[in-house]
Design a protein around this motif. Sequence first.
Motif, short mmCIF file in Angstrom:
data_model
loop_
_atom_site.label_atom_id
_atom_site.label_comp_id
_atom_site.label_asym_id
_atom_site.label_seq_id
_atom_site.Cartn_x
_atom_site.Cartn_y
_atom_site.Cartn_z
N LEU A 183 0.87 -1.17 0.00
CA LEU A 183 0.00 0.00 0.00
C LEU A 183 0.91 1.22 0.00
N THR A 184 0.95 1.93 -1.12
CA THR A 184 1.94 2.98 -1.30
C THR A 184 1.40 4.33 -0.83
N SER A 185 2.27 5.32 -0.88
CA SER A 185 1.91 6.70 -0.54
C SER A 185 2.81 7.62 -1.36
N PRO A 186 2.48 8.90 -1.48
CA PRO A 186 3.34 9.82 -2.23
C PRO A 186 4.77 9.81 -1.69
N GLY A 187 5.73 9.66 -2.59
CA GLY A 187 7.13 9.57 -2.19
C GLY A 187 7.56 8.17 -1.81
N ALA A 188 6.63 7.24 -1.79
CA ALA A 188 6.95 5.84 -1.48
C ALA A 188 6.07 4.97 -2.37
N GLY A 189 6.22 5.17 -3.68
CA GLY A 189 5.38 4.50 -4.66
C GLY A 189 6.14 3.48 -5.49
N PRO A 190 5.58 3.08 -6.62
CA PRO A 190 6.21 2.05 -7.45
C PRO A 190 7.63 2.40 -7.89
N ALA A 191 7.86 3.66 -8.26
CA ALA A 191 9.19 4.03 -8.74
C ALA A 191 10.23 3.90 -7.61
N GLU A 192 9.86 4.37 -6.42
CA GLU A 192 10.80 4.29 -5.30
C GLU A 192 11.04 2.83 -4.89
N LEU A 193 10.00 2.02 -4.92
CA LEU A 193 10.18 0.58 -4.64
C LEU A 193 11.18 -0.03 -5.61
N ALA A 194 11.00 0.28 -6.89
CA ALA A 194 11.86 -0.30 -7.92
C ALA A 194 13.31 0.13 -7.75
N LEU A 195 13.53 1.40 -7.45
CA LEU A 195 14.90 1.89 -7.30
C LEU A 195 15.61 1.21 -6.14
N LEU A 196 14.91 1.00 -5.02
CA LEU A 196 15.53 0.38 -3.87
C LEU A 196 15.68 -1.13 -4.03
N LEU A 197 14.95 -1.72 -4.97
CA LEU A 197 15.09 -3.16 -5.24
C LEU A 197 16.21 -3.44 -6.24
N ASP A 198 17.05 -2.48 -6.48
CA ASP A 198 18.12 -2.62 -7.46
C ASP A 198 18.89 -3.92 -7.24
N GLY A 199 19.03 -4.71 -8.30
CA GLY A 199 19.74 -5.98 -8.22
C GLY A 199 18.87 -7.16 -7.92
N VAL A 200 17.57 -6.94 -7.62
CA VAL A 200 16.63 -8.02 -7.35
C VAL A 200 15.51 -7.95 -8.38
N HIS A 201 15.32 -9.01 -9.15
CA HIS A 201 14.31 -9.01 -10.20
C HIS A 201 12.95 -9.38 -9.62
N ARG A 202 11.96 -8.54 -9.86
CA ARG A 202 10.59 -8.80 -9.45
C ARG A 202 9.64 -8.35 -10.56
N THR A 203 8.44 -8.91 -10.53
CA THR A 203 7.36 -8.44 -11.40
C THR A 203 6.42 -7.58 -10.58
N PHE A 204 6.06 -6.40 -11.13
CA PHE A 204 5.14 -5.48 -10.47
C PHE A 204 3.78 -5.55 -11.16
N VAL A 205 2.73 -5.69 -10.38
CA VAL A 205 1.36 -5.46 -10.86
C VAL A 205 0.89 -4.19 -10.17
N ILE A 206 0.80 -3.11 -10.91
CA ILE A 206 0.52 -1.80 -10.34
C ILE A 206 -0.93 -1.44 -10.63
N CYS A 207 -1.70 -1.29 -9.58
CA CYS A 207 -3.14 -1.00 -9.70
C CYS A 207 -3.38 0.42 -9.24
N GLU A 208 -3.69 1.30 -10.21
CA GLU A 208 -3.88 2.72 -9.92
C GLU A 208 -5.36 3.05 -9.82
N ALA A 209 -5.68 3.92 -8.86
CA ALA A 209 -7.02 4.50 -8.73
C ALA A 209 -8.12 3.44 -8.80
#
Length: 400
Positions: A142-168
């Motif tokens: 459950l994300t929030s402004p400044g802690a969303g999909p992009a920030e998750l992805a950047l901090l997961l650097d080096g670990v491969h994951r699949t994102f299912v991003i459900c907006e609004a």
Amino acid sequence: MADRVTVIGWDGSPLTAAARSALSAATLVAGAAHHLALPEVPPRAERIRLGSVDLAARRIAGHRGTAVVLADGDPGFFGVVRTLRAPEHGLEVEVVPAVSSVAAAFARAGMPWDDARIVVAHQRTLRRAVNVCRAHPKVAVLTSPGAGPAELALLLDGVHRTFVICEALGTDREQVTVLTSDKAADHDWRDPNVVIVIGGSSGGQTGGGWLMGHETPKVRGWALPTEYPGSTSGEAPPLRAAQLARLGPRVGDLVWDIGCGGGPFSVEAARFGAAVIAVDADPDACARTEAAARRHGVQIQAVPGRAPHVLERLPEPDVVRIGGGGVPVVTACTDRRPERIVTHASTRDEAEALGAALTDGGYTVECALLQTVGLDPDDWTERERSVVFLLAGHRIDRAP
């Protein structure tokens, strides 16, 4: 205090009869902008834009009349109900629930979610949420402004994951996007959103479980015997048990295991739910660690390279186990300020040097001499003996 407080969950579908009835009698309505724009909100009711739930709760507590709080999804699931019921506000509430955003996200993805970990990512908890995504094969964030999909992805650097991003979810702007984590940082995402993070080994488990979000270890116990010949005293179960007890790895932590060998400590820490980065100068040791992780159904990121230089590009650790490398590695770790560090030594001189490095780095130091003697249960003769110095450093948090 308000005569009656009703919390209504909204998932985009038409309001239920109970929700409409509560709203029609409301003299105060609190909610986000899209909630306050609903046609069912009485035009004469006082309206509160729901930014700070604590501020809204104080306004509601002082209101004379009937109050309604509108919230997305199920308001009792990581929602406003907890804050409204806090002792300092003294509010008793009735709840009209809706489908939670997590349930809706998994429904859009067509996936079961009783085996998922669920975390809330704010800027202050983002790193811990990412560590859960490192450690577990299915996580809803459950994300929030400044802690969303992009920030998750950047901090997961080096670990491969699949994102299912459900907006609004539940609105006419709803959109579901599936992409790999390395692509998520290249997009702008609308709030609010839920991210399902999938990847890694599930431990070979099939069918439904019995405890939500938790995987029962295949093997009972911890500080298990090593699984391969030629293990060193630094990997012996008694020492490992003491190291684990002093570090206390837990869900949301990132553990560094430096000099991982065949990975027994890495596996144990991962079985406690922590994210683990295993480091070793020997690529074969990293391969053995990855194989051990697969056998035990846990997630471990193995990084070949020689410490301390390889540590510079790793994310910040919460606790660290040092299996070798001496004072330079200890110093490099204290510079990163993990909460706890454990290491060991085979001689007193080495133990004193490591202890001094921990002290100089701002840690209180515990040192113990561990001696174990393995006995043959048939005739109680000695099979093997191990003597090692255990050093544990606890960070000293100095006042600013």
